[in-house]
Design a protein around this motif. Structure first.
Motif, mmCIF file in Angstrom:
data_model
loop_
_atom_site.group_PDB
_atom_site.id
_atom_site.type_symbol
_atom_site.label_atom_id
_atom_site.label_comp_id
_atom_site.label_asym_id
_atom_site.label_seq_id
_atom_site.Cartn_x
_atom_site.Cartn_y
_atom_site.Cartn_z
ATOM 1 N N ALA A 129 -8.946 -1.805 -4.920
ATOM 2 C CA ALA A 129 -9.617 -3.018 -4.449
ATOM 3 C C ALA A 129 -8.568 -4.040 -4.038
ATOM 4 N N VAL A 130 -8.967 -4.948 -3.177
ATOM 5 C CA VAL A 130 -8.054 -5.979 -2.673
ATOM 6 C C VAL A 130 -8.103 -7.193 -3.595
ATOM 7 N N ARG A 131 -6.957 -7.552 -4.153
ATOM 8 C CA ARG A 131 -6.867 -8.767 -4.961
ATOM 9 C C ARG A 131 -6.578 -9.981 -4.081
ATOM 10 N N SER A 132 -5.630 -9.835 -3.162
ATOM 11 C CA SER A 132 -5.299 -10.946 -2.263
ATOM 12 C C SER A 132 -4.582 -10.403 -1.041
ATOM 13 N N VAL A 133 -4.659 -11.159 0.048
ATOM 14 C CA VAL A 133 -3.966 -10.813 1.291
ATOM 15 C C VAL A 133 -3.076 -11.986 1.669
ATOM 16 N N LYS A 146 11.967 -9.049 17.118
ATOM 17 C CA LYS A 146 10.960 -9.778 16.357
ATOM 18 C C LYS A 146 10.145 -8.802 15.512
ATOM 19 N N GLY A 147 9.782 -9.240 14.341
ATOM 20 C CA GLY A 147 8.965 -8.404 13.471
ATOM 21 C C GLY A 147 8.071 -9.254 12.589
ATOM 22 N N GLN A 148 7.180 -8.594 11.876
ATOM 23 C CA GLN A 148 6.323 -9.301 10.935
ATOM 24 C C GLN A 148 5.924 -8.355 9.815
ATOM 25 N N ARG A 149 5.524 -8.938 8.712
ATOM 26 C CA ARG A 149 5.045 -8.140 7.590
ATOM 27 C C ARG A 149 3.989 -8.937 6.834
ATOM 28 N N CYS A 150 3.188 -8.221 6.080
ATOM 29 C CA CYS A 150 2.119 -8.860 5.317
ATOM 30 C C CYS A 150 1.977 -8.117 3.993
ATOM 31 N N GLU A 151 1.988 -8.863 2.905
ATOM 32 C CA GLU A 151 1.844 -8.258 1.582
ATOM 33 C C GLU A 151 0.396 -8.352 1.115
ATOM 34 N N VAL A 152 -0.130 -7.216 0.693
ATOM 35 C CA VAL A 152 -1.481 -7.150 0.142
ATOM 36 C C VAL A 152 -1.368 -6.769 -1.332
ATOM 37 N N LYS A 153 -2.036 -7.512 -2.183
ATOM 38 C CA LYS A 153 -2.075 -7.181 -3.604
ATOM 39 C C LYS A 153 -3.352 -6.390 -3.889
ATOM 40 N N LEU A 154 -3.187 -5.229 -4.502
ATOM 41 C CA LEU A 154 -4.308 -4.359 -4.843
ATOM 42 C C LEU A 154 -4.504 -4.320 -6.356
ATOM 43 N N PHE A 155 -5.681 -3.861 -6.782
ATOM 44 C CA PHE A 155 -5.921 -3.622 -8.200
ATOM 45 C C PHE A 155 -7.034 -2.592 -8.354
ATOM 46 N N ASP A 156 -7.123 -2.018 -9.545
ATOM 47 C CA ASP A 156 -8.233 -1.124 -9.873
ATOM 48 C C ASP A 156 -8.510 -1.231 -11.366
ATOM 49 N N GLU A 157 -9.285 -0.290 -11.906
ATOM 50 C CA GLU A 157 -9.632 -0.361 -13.330
ATOM 51 C C GLU A 157 -8.419 -0.180 -14.231
ATOM 52 N N THR A 158 -7.338 0.369 -13.676
ATOM 53 C CA THR A 158 -6.191 0.746 -14.505
ATOM 54 C C THR A 158 -4.993 -0.179 -14.380
ATOM 55 N N GLU A 159 -4.925 -0.975 -13.320
ATOM 56 C CA GLU A 159 -3.736 -1.798 -13.057
ATOM 57 C C GLU A 159 -4.168 -3.113 -12.406
#
Length: 426
Positions: A129-133, A146-159
């Motif tokens: 599941a998505v915690r934050s984008v 030029k470049g770009q990046r994006c960090e997505v925080k995930l989670f589930d029942e275990t972490e």
């Protein structure tokens, strides 16, 4: 890459053969590179050329497909167009939510963390599941690309928190549409690596990756129910994941003076990535006993951002003020750091790091009298400390430099003197 469904007058992928001509295929676009843009995911392809696929060579950097063939589109002879509403079958639309891999073929986040280095460099599937984008961060490489990046925080029942990084435009655009604590993704063929800097396992979206949003599978539905049932719980346990930088302090070894940090910031102009360092300095401003300065604020339990005090709602993840959200209290202190070369103003000291620095919890601080807060302040002021910092250029920050304190503890006198002596000052 597309999924296709056989309808009248259309050819199914399973029926493809190199000798076929004048084909018409209807399908759903489930993944593509940055080069070609499609105005819609429901497409019709006419007159493609069918070629046998070199599986070993072509799937090294491209998504795996079960077919032995590939479609080539010629600008002169082929055509790609959007499906009209009457041509779209509900069975076709349902394919958007079917993962390209077996629904049980994935690692839980806890399994990834537990396996650690044994998964380093492996390509696996993840259901989470998505915690934050995060916001896309732009950068320029040493050869001026030029470049770009994006960090997505995930989670589930275990972490509770796991990082996935997107580097290409398509995955970054897709991620921006995800809703925190509402979206579930099945990411097939992501690369897993051990992040030495953050001292943790992390995932990266690569050219092989296909992401299915809100997959219609039993496993995804179980995870979705878990999200809904636990949306407002375990807030206290998650404060660190919002406010504490997930950086391994042991990887930060460069020692600077204030002046050197400011010079480095000037040389980093135009770069979005943060830099880190150690500073031996004094806390020269710490307004924790000033009634006009607010040092404790409400933060949203869903995204960790400071709550708007006027509306008492989170403007980041909850636009509807009628929906109740749970909040938690957090330190949010701005301090000045001074050494023999200058001062860094308005450095952020927040969350559990502030509690460690002040030596008290939020609740303990709130029960203190003004005199006790003043006494606490003077215990910390003008004491030489070893301070780990994260710095990032920001036109909105004072002096154009946003400084976040990752750790602040009294310095060992011998260690501090040795490092300051190297800089020509004791």
């Amino acid at each position: 890459m597309a999924k296709f469904f056989a309808l009248k007058n259309f050819t199914a992928l399973s029926d493809l053969h190199p000798n076929m001509a004048n084909l018409k295929i209807i399908g759903i676009v489930i993944g593509k590179t940055d080069v070609k843009g499609f105005p819609d995911r429901k497409m019709i392809i006419e007159n493609p050329l069918i070629q046998r696929k070199d599986t070993e060579r072509e799937e090294k950097f491209s998504p795996a497909t079960p077919s032995n063939y590939k479609l080539l589109l010629s600008e002169n002879h082929s055509m790609v167009k959007v499906c009209s509403p009457y041509e779209v079958d509900t069975k076709l639309l349902s394919l958007i939510h079917l993962p390209v891999k077996e629904s049980r073929d994935y690692y839980s986040l806890a399994d990834i963390v537990a396996n650690g280095h044994s998964l380093d460099g492996r390509i696996i599937n993840v259901l989470a599941a998505v915690r934050s984008v995060g916001e896309p961060k732009y950068f320029t490489t040493s050869d001026r690309r030029k470049g770009q990046r994006c960090e997505v925080k995930l989670f589930d029942e275990t972490e509770p928190s796991f990082t996935m990084t997107c580097w290409d435009n398509e995955s970054i655009l897709l991620a921006q549409s995800w809703m925190a604590r509402e979206t579930v993704i099945f990411a097939s063929d992501v690369r897993i690596n051990f992040n030495k800097f953050q001292n943790c396992m992390a995932a990266t979206v690569i050219s092989k990756t296909i992401i299915t949003v809100n997959p219609d599978t039993p496993e995804a539905n179980i995870l979705l129910n878990y999200i809904r049932e636990n949306k407002e719980t375990n807030v206290a346990d998650e404060i660190d994941s919002y406010l504490k930088e997930s950086v391994n302090l042991n990887t930060i070894v460069d020692v600077y003076t204030v002046e050197q940090l400011k010079v480095k910031a000037l040389k980093s102009e135009g770069k979005a990535d943060p830099f880190y360092g150690i500073l031996y300095a004094y806390i020269s401003t710490l307004n924790i006993d000033d009634e006009t300065t607010k040092v404790v604020r409400n933060r949203c339990s869903s995204c960790g951002y400071i709550v708007n005090e006027a509306s008492n709602t989170c403007t980041i993840c909850n636009q509807d003020s009628s929906r109740l959200k749970s909040f938690f209290l957090s330190f949010d202190v701005l301090v000045d750091l001074t050494d023999h070369t200058g001062t860094l103003h308005s450095c952020s000291l927040s969350g559990s790091i502030a509690e460690e620095t002040l030596g008290c919890t939020i609740n303990e601080f709130l029960t203190m009298t003004s005199e006790q807060k003043t006494k606490l302040k003077w215990q910390l002021l003008l004491e030489r400390s070893k301070i780990y910092l994260k710095l990032i250029l920001s036109h909105r920050a004072r002096g154009g430099l946003k400084v976040t304190i990752l750790s602040c503890k009294l310095a060992d006198p011998t260690e501090a003197s040795r490092n300051l002596a190297r800089q020509g000052h004791t």
